[in-house]
Design a protein around this motif. Structure first.
Motif, mmCIF file in Angstrom:
data_model
loop_
_atom_site.group_PDB
_atom_site.id
_atom_site.type_symbol
_atom_site.label_atom_id
_atom_site.label_comp_id
_atom_site.label_asym_id
_atom_site.label_seq_id
_atom_site.Cartn_x
_atom_site.Cartn_y
_atom_site.Cartn_z
ATOM 1 N N VAL A 1 29.074 39.025 49.050
ATOM 2 C CA VAL A 1 30.158 40.000 48.949
ATOM 3 C C VAL A 1 31.142 39.584 47.858
ATOM 4 N N GLU A 2 31.426 38.290 47.784
ATOM 5 C CA GLU A 2 32.329 37.795 46.746
ATOM 6 C C GLU A 2 31.782 38.134 45.356
ATOM 7 N N THR A 3 30.503 37.909 45.146
ATOM 8 C CA THR A 3 29.880 38.226 43.849
ATOM 9 C C THR A 3 29.945 39.720 43.556
ATOM 10 N N THR A 4 29.672 40.528 44.567
ATOM 11 C CA THR A 4 29.680 41.984 44.390
ATOM 12 C C THR A 4 31.048 42.486 43.983
ATOM 13 N N ILE A 5 32.101 42.046 44.679
ATOM 14 C CA ILE A 5 33.435 42.571 44.375
ATOM 15 C C ILE A 5 33.944 42.035 43.038
ATOM 16 N N ASN A 6 33.565 40.809 42.688
ATOM 17 C CA ASN A 6 33.948 40.272 41.375
ATOM 18 C C ASN A 6 33.282 41.069 40.252
ATOM 19 N N ASN A 7 32.047 41.477 40.475
ATOM 20 C CA ASN A 7 31.330 42.273 39.472
ATOM 21 C C ASN A 7 31.947 43.671 39.308
ATOM 22 N N LEU A 8 32.582 44.174 40.373
ATOM 23 C CA LEU A 8 33.207 45.492 40.319
ATOM 24 C C LEU A 8 34.641 45.443 39.791
ATOM 25 N N SER A 9 35.202 44.241 39.701
ATOM 26 C CA SER A 9 36.622 44.090 39.400
ATOM 27 C C SER A 9 37.029 44.766 38.098
ATOM 28 N N SER A 10 36.328 44.490 37.021
ATOM 29 C CA SER A 10 36.686 45.028 35.715
ATOM 30 C C SER A 10 36.614 46.558 35.699
ATOM 31 N N GLU A 11 35.544 47.107 36.271
ATOM 32 C CA GLU A 11 35.381 48.555 36.292
ATOM 33 C C GLU A 11 36.474 49.217 37.129
ATOM 34 N N PHE A 12 36.775 48.640 38.269
ATOM 35 C CA PHE A 12 37.799 49.193 39.155
ATOM 36 C C PHE A 12 39.161 49.251 38.458
ATOM 37 N N LYS A 13 39.468 48.226 37.693
ATOM 38 C CA LYS A 13 40.788 48.134 37.063
ATOM 39 C C LYS A 13 40.944 49.033 35.843
ATOM 40 N N THR A 14 39.812 49.491 35.270
ATOM 41 C CA THR A 14 39.901 50.242 34.013
ATOM 42 C C THR A 14 39.340 51.656 34.077
ATOM 43 N N THR A 15 38.524 51.971 35.061
ATOM 44 C CA THR A 15 37.848 53.267 35.085
ATOM 45 C C THR A 15 38.819 54.440 35.197
ATOM 46 N N ALA A 16 38.443 55.544 34.575
ATOM 47 C CA ALA A 16 39.225 56.773 34.710
ATOM 48 C C ALA A 16 38.858 57.512 35.995
ATOM 49 N N ASP A 17 37.694 57.207 36.560
ATOM 50 C CA ASP A 17 37.233 57.862 37.797
ATOM 51 C C ASP A 17 37.243 56.837 38.932
ATOM 52 N N VAL A 18 38.446 56.425 39.320
ATOM 53 C CA VAL A 18 38.569 55.386 40.341
ATOM 54 C C VAL A 18 38.017 55.851 41.686
ATOM 55 N N ALA A 19 38.109 57.158 41.959
ATOM 56 C CA ALA A 19 37.615 57.674 43.241
ATOM 57 C C ALA A 19 36.117 57.427 43.383
ATOM 58 N N ALA A 20 35.363 57.613 42.284
ATOM 59 C CA ALA A 20 33.912 57.409 42.351
ATOM 60 C C ALA A 20 33.574 55.953 42.635
ATOM 61 N N VAL A 21 34.288 55.026 41.970
ATOM 62 C CA VAL A 21 34.023 53.598 42.165
ATOM 63 C C VAL A 21 34.367 53.184 43.593
ATOM 64 N N VAL A 22 35.540 53.616 44.061
ATOM 65 C CA VAL A 22 35.979 53.230 45.407
ATOM 66 C C VAL A 22 35.070 53.840 46.465
ATOM 67 N N ASN A 23 34.835 55.135 46.382
ATOM 68 C CA ASN A 23 34.090 55.821 47.440
ATOM 69 C C ASN A 23 32.616 55.450 47.463
ATOM 70 N N THR A 24 32.104 54.867 46.382
ATOM 71 C CA THR A 24 30.718 54.403 46.363
ATOM 72 C C THR A 24 30.588 53.012 46.960
ATOM 73 N N ASN A 25 31.666 52.202 46.869
ATOM 74 C CA ASN A 25 31.542 50.784 47.217
ATOM 75 C C ASN A 25 32.461 50.307 48.346
ATOM 76 N N SER A 26 33.551 51.009 48.597
ATOM 77 C CA SER A 26 34.581 50.485 49.489
ATOM 78 C C SER A 26 34.385 50.902 50.945
ATOM 79 N N ASP A 27 34.914 50.082 51.849
ATOM 80 C CA ASP A 27 34.951 50.435 53.270
ATOM 81 C C ASP A 27 36.021 51.499 53.535
ATOM 82 N N ILE A 28 36.991 51.631 52.606
ATOM 83 C CA ILE A 28 38.065 52.616 52.737
ATOM 84 C C ILE A 28 37.898 53.665 51.638
#
Length: 690
Positions: free
Chosen positions: A262-289
Motif C-alpha cells: 500500500v505504501e508503494t501504491t500511494i507513493n506512486n500516485l502522489s505526483s499525479e494526485f498533486k498535479t492532475t486536473a482531473d483529481v476526481a478521477a484519480v481519487v475515485n479510482t484509487n481512494s477508500d473515500i
C-alpha cells in the motif's frame, strides 16, 4: 390375499408418514412454546423485522451493527414472552381492551404517551401535532403509484401497527397492575407496625471489627460443613443449561508485505494526485473515500487534516501521512467558501400530465402567491401537500435525496425558487430558511487503508487450521502454551448467548458448544476479522448446580460464620474488662463512628450500609446501653444508642395505608409477572434458528 394385505399396510404406513411429516415440519418451525401456545419462527422473525424497521425510523439509522441486531432480537423475545403471559392471565380474569377504549388512546381525546412521544407525529415546533398524526394515518390509505411508494406505505403501516399493539399491551398491563395492587393491600396492622417502626429514632455510636482482619487461611472448613450447608441452600443454586469453553483467537491483521504494498501504491500516485486536473478521477479510482465536491466545515473535516485544510491556499497538498493503518493524501481544491450547514425547503410535485403548469405556478410564487395553498392544490405528493409542501430542514450529506436537489438547495438564496425534472415529472422547490453561513473548504482526500491480503488471510487461517487438527480437548491448553497462544475462557454460556466477549459473529460458536460434547475441539470459525478455535471444557444440564461449582461460595459463607464466632467470643471477653466503646475501639484498632437517626424502618446503618441485624438491635437496646457483639454483614459490631427522639405525630391509619400501598405499587407488578414467568412452562428453541 398377502398382496392385498401388504398394499393396505403400505397405504396405512404411507398415510401415517405423511401426517408425521406434517407434524415434524411444524415442530421444526416452532421457535418457542409460551403459555401453552406454539410460536412459529416466521411470526418471530416477522416481529424482529418489524422492530428493526421501527428502530431505523426512530433513530434515523439504516445500517445496524451486530450488537444492535442482537439487542433487537432479544427485545422481541422478551416482549413476546411478556405479551403471551399477560394475555393468558388477563383472559383468566376477564380483562380486555375495548375497541373504543383503544381508539381513544390512539387518535381520540386521551392519546397515549407512546404515541405523543413519536417524532413521526411531531409538528414544525418539534412537539406532538394531532394534524401530523391524522396526516400520517391518511397517508396509509394512499394508492401507491410505483413500487417504491408501495414499499414506503407498507413500512409506514407496519410502524403504526407496532405502536398500536404496544399501546394495547401497555393498557392491558396497566389494568392488570391496577387489579393486582387493589387485591394486595396493606391493612391496619401493617399501618400500625410501620408507624411504630419509624416513631422512635436513635443516634447509634459503634465500633466494628471487619471480617477481613482475620486471614481466611487461619479458618478450617471441613467437607462435611460444606455438604451440610449445600443441602440447606440447594434451592438457591438453580441453573439453566450451559456450556463453558476455552478458545484461542487468531487475529487477522495485515502483514509487513501488505503495508509495503500500500505504501508503494500511494507513493506512486502522489505526483499525479498533486498535479492532475482531473483529481476526481484519480481519487475515485484509487481512494477508500470518494470525492464528490462537497465542502467540509471545521466540524466535518477529518481531525488530522483540519489545520492543513483551513490554513492552506488552494492547490496545496499534504502527505502521504500514515496513521491508524491508513495512508492519506489531501489537496485543497477551493477555500474561502461561506455556506450554510442546513437549509429548509418545500416543494410542489407536478406529474408529467401537469408539467405545463410549471411556469404559471413559478410566477405565482415569485409574485407573492401562497406557496402552501398552491402545494395543497397542485402537488401530487399527498403527504407533503397536506402540510403545505413542507419537506423541512436538510443537511448537505443527507441520504436519499437527489444530488441535484441538494446542490441547488444550498446554492439558492432564501426564498429562491428552482426546478428539478425527472422521468416522473417536475418539482418546484423554494428555500425558506438557512442556517448562518460557515467557513468551508473543498478538499480532495486520497485514502488507502492497509487491509490483510488474501495471501495473509490464508496464511493465518492455515495456522489456525493446523492448530485445530493437532488437538484433543485435554491437550488444548498445553498445545496453546507450546505455541505461545493466549487461551481465553468463556464460562457458563447460555443457549441464548448472542456473543462471546467482544468477538463478532461468535453466535455460531455458542451453537456448536451446545450441539457437541465436553472435550470436543471445534473447527476454525471465521468471526469477521478473527479466526477462533475452541474446546468445550464443561457442560451442565438445567437444574441444581453441583456442589463443586458452589464450593467456594459456600466456603466463604462458612468462613465468615466462624470468623464471627471467634470475634464475638473475644469481643465479649474484652467488654467484660473494658465496658466502653472507646476502650474497645482502641483495643481492636477501630475508629468510633456514629450512625445518626436510626429507626426500625431504616434501610441503611449510617456509612456502614445495609446492616439489618444491627439496626434491629439498635431499636430494642434502650438508651445509653452498650450491646453485646452483633454479627453483621461486614463484620462484628458493638453499639451504644443515644439521643432518643420520639415522633409525636398522631397515627393516621388512612395515610399510612396509602403510603404502604404506594410503595408496594412500584415493586408488586414486577414481582407478579416475574413469578408468572418462573412458573410458566417456557420452551426456548431459539438456538435451533439463530
Amino acid at each position: 390375499m398377502l398382496i392385498v394385505g401388504f398394499a393396505l399396510f403400505a397405504f396405512i404406513i404411507g398415510d401415517a408418514l405423511t401426517q408425521g411429516s406434517t407434524y415434524f415440519n411444524k415442530s421444526r418451525e416452532t421457535v418457542a412454546q409460551l403459555a401453552g401456545e406454539d410460536v412459529n419462527i416466521k411470526d418471530y422473525t416477522a416481529n424482529i423485522d418489524q422492530m428493526t424497521e421501527v428502530y431505523k425510523i426512530e433513530t434515523g439509522q439504516n445500517e445496524l451493527n451486530e450488537d444492535i441486531t442482537n439487542q433487537l432480537r432479544t427485545s422481541v423475545w422478551e416482549s413476546m414472552l411478556n405479551e403471551k403471559l399477560l394475555f393468558a392471565e388477563a383472559k383468566k380474569l376477564g380483562l380486555a381492551i375495548g375497541t373504543d377504549e383503544l381508539s381513544d388512546r390512539l387518535i381520540g381525546n386521551n392519546i397515549h404517551p407512546l404515541i405523543v412521544q413519536r417524532r413521526a407525529f411531531a409538528g414544525q415546533d418539534g412537539k406532538f401535532s394531532r394534524p401530523a398524526l391524522v396526516q400520517f394515518l391518511n397517508s396509509l390509505e394512499t394508492t401507491p403509484e410505483n413500487d417504491e411508494m408501495r414499499t414506503q406505505i407498507e413500512k409506514a403501516k407496519s410502524y403504526w401497527k407496532f405502536w398500536e399493539k404496544n399501546v394495547k399491551i401497555t393498557l392491558l398491563q396497566e389494568k392488570y397492575n391496577a387489579l393486582m395492587t387493589k387485591a394486595v393491600t396493606a391493612n391496619s396492622l401493617d399501618a400500625q407496625s410501620e408507624y411504630e417502626a419509624a416513631k422512635k429514632t436513635f443516634d447509634v455510636s459503634y465500633v466494628v471489627q471487619p471480617y477481613f482482619t482475620i486471614s481466611d487461611s487461619t479458618i478450617e472448613i471441613s467437607k462435611s460443613d460444606i455438604k451440610d450447608l449445600y443441602s440447606k441452600r440447594k434451592n438457591l443454586f438453580k441453573q439453566e443449561a450451559n456450556s463453558s469453553l476455552n478458545y484461542v483467537v487468531f487475529s487477522v491483521k495485515p502483514s509487513a508485505e501488505d503495508y509495503k504494498k500500500v505504501e508503494t501504491t500511494i507513493n506512486n500516485l502522489s505526483s499525479e494526485f498533486k498535479t492532475t486536473a482531473d483529481v476526481a478521477a484519480v481519487v475515485n479510482t484509487n481512494s477508500d473515500i470518494r470525492y464528490d465536491g462537497k465542502p467540509y466545515s471545521v466540524q466535518t473535516v477529518p481531525a488530522n487534516l483540519k489545520v492543513f485544510a483551513f490554513g492552506s491556499p488552494a492547490g496545496a497538498t499534504i502527505g502521504p501521512l500514515f496513521e491508524n493503518d491508513t495512508y492519506t493524501m489531501a489537496r485543497v481544491m477551493e477555500n474561502g467558501i461561506m455556506q450554510a450547514d442546513s437549509v429548509k425547503i418545500r416543494h410542489i410535485f407536478l406529474k408529467k400530465a401537469d408539467e405545463s403548469k410549471t411556469d404559471s405556478i413559478w410566477k405565482a410564487i415569485a409574485t407573492g402567491g401562497d406557496f402552501a395553498a398552491l402545494a395543497r392544490k397542485y402537488s401530487a405528493v399527498e403527504q407533503t401537500a397536506a402540510n403545505g409542501g413542507e419537506i423541512g430542514w436538510i443537511v448537505a450529506d443527507v441520504q436519499g435525496l437527489d444530488k441535484e436537489v441538494l446542490t441547488k438547495s444550498f446554492a439558492s438564496a432564501v426564498n429562491g425558487i428552482f426546478t428539478v425534472k425527472n422521468d416522473q415529472g417536475t418539482q418546484l422547490f423554494q428555500v425558506t430558511a438557512k442556517t448562518a453561513p460557515k467557513s468551508k473548504v473543498k478538499l480532495a482526500i486520497l485514502q488507502m487503508k492497509v487491509s490483510p491480503s488474501n495471501m495473509t488471510v490464508s496464511k493465518i487461517f492455515n495456522e489456525a487450521k493446523q492448530f485445530a487438527a493437532e488437538l484433543k480437548g485435554e491437550d488444548f491448553a498445553n498445545k496453546a502454551q507450546e505455541k505461545k497462544y493466549v487461551v481465553r475462557t468463556a464460562n457458563e454460556l447460555q443457549a441464548a448467548t448472542d456473543k462471546i466477549a467482544d468477538i463478532a459473529q461468535s453466535r455460531q460458536i455458542v451453537r456448536w458448544a451446545f450441539e457437541n460434547k465436553k472435550g470436543e475441539v471445534s473447527d476454525v470459525y471465521d468471526c469477521d476479522n478473527q479466526f477462533v478455535v475452541a474446546t468445550i471444557t464443561d457442560k451442565a444440564e438445567k437444574g441444581i448446580r453441583p456442589i463443586e461449582k458452589v464450593t467456594d461460595q459456600l466456603k466463604a459463607e462458612l468462613i465468615r460464620e466462624k470468623k464471627a464466632a471467634l470475634m464475638i467470643e473475644k469481643l465479649t471477653a474484652q467488654l467484660a474488662k473494658t465496658p466502653s466503646l472507646n476502650s474497645l475501639g482502641a483495643t481492636i484498632n477501630s475508629e468510633l463512628k456514629v450512625a445518626p437517626a436510626v429507626n426500625f424502618s431504616a434501610y441503611q446503618f449510617g456509612a456502614a450500609g445495609f446492616e439489618p441485624a444491627v439496626i434491629g438491635k439498635a431499636t430494642t437496646l434502650g438508651a445509653n446501653k452498650i450491646s453485646a457483639p452483633i454479627k453483621g454483614n461486614a463484620g462484628v459490631y458493638v453499639i451504644q444508642t443515644s439521643n432518643p427522639t420520639v415522633n409525636n405525630t398522631t397515627f393516621d391509619k388512612k395515610m399510612q395505608i396509602s403510603m404502604l400501598n404506594s410503595r408496594m405499587s412500584y415493586s408488586l407488578p414486577y414481582a407478579i409477572i416475574q413469578d408468572i414467568r418462573d412458573k410458566a412452562d417456557i420452551k426456548d428453541n431459539r438456538m435451533n434458528f439463530f
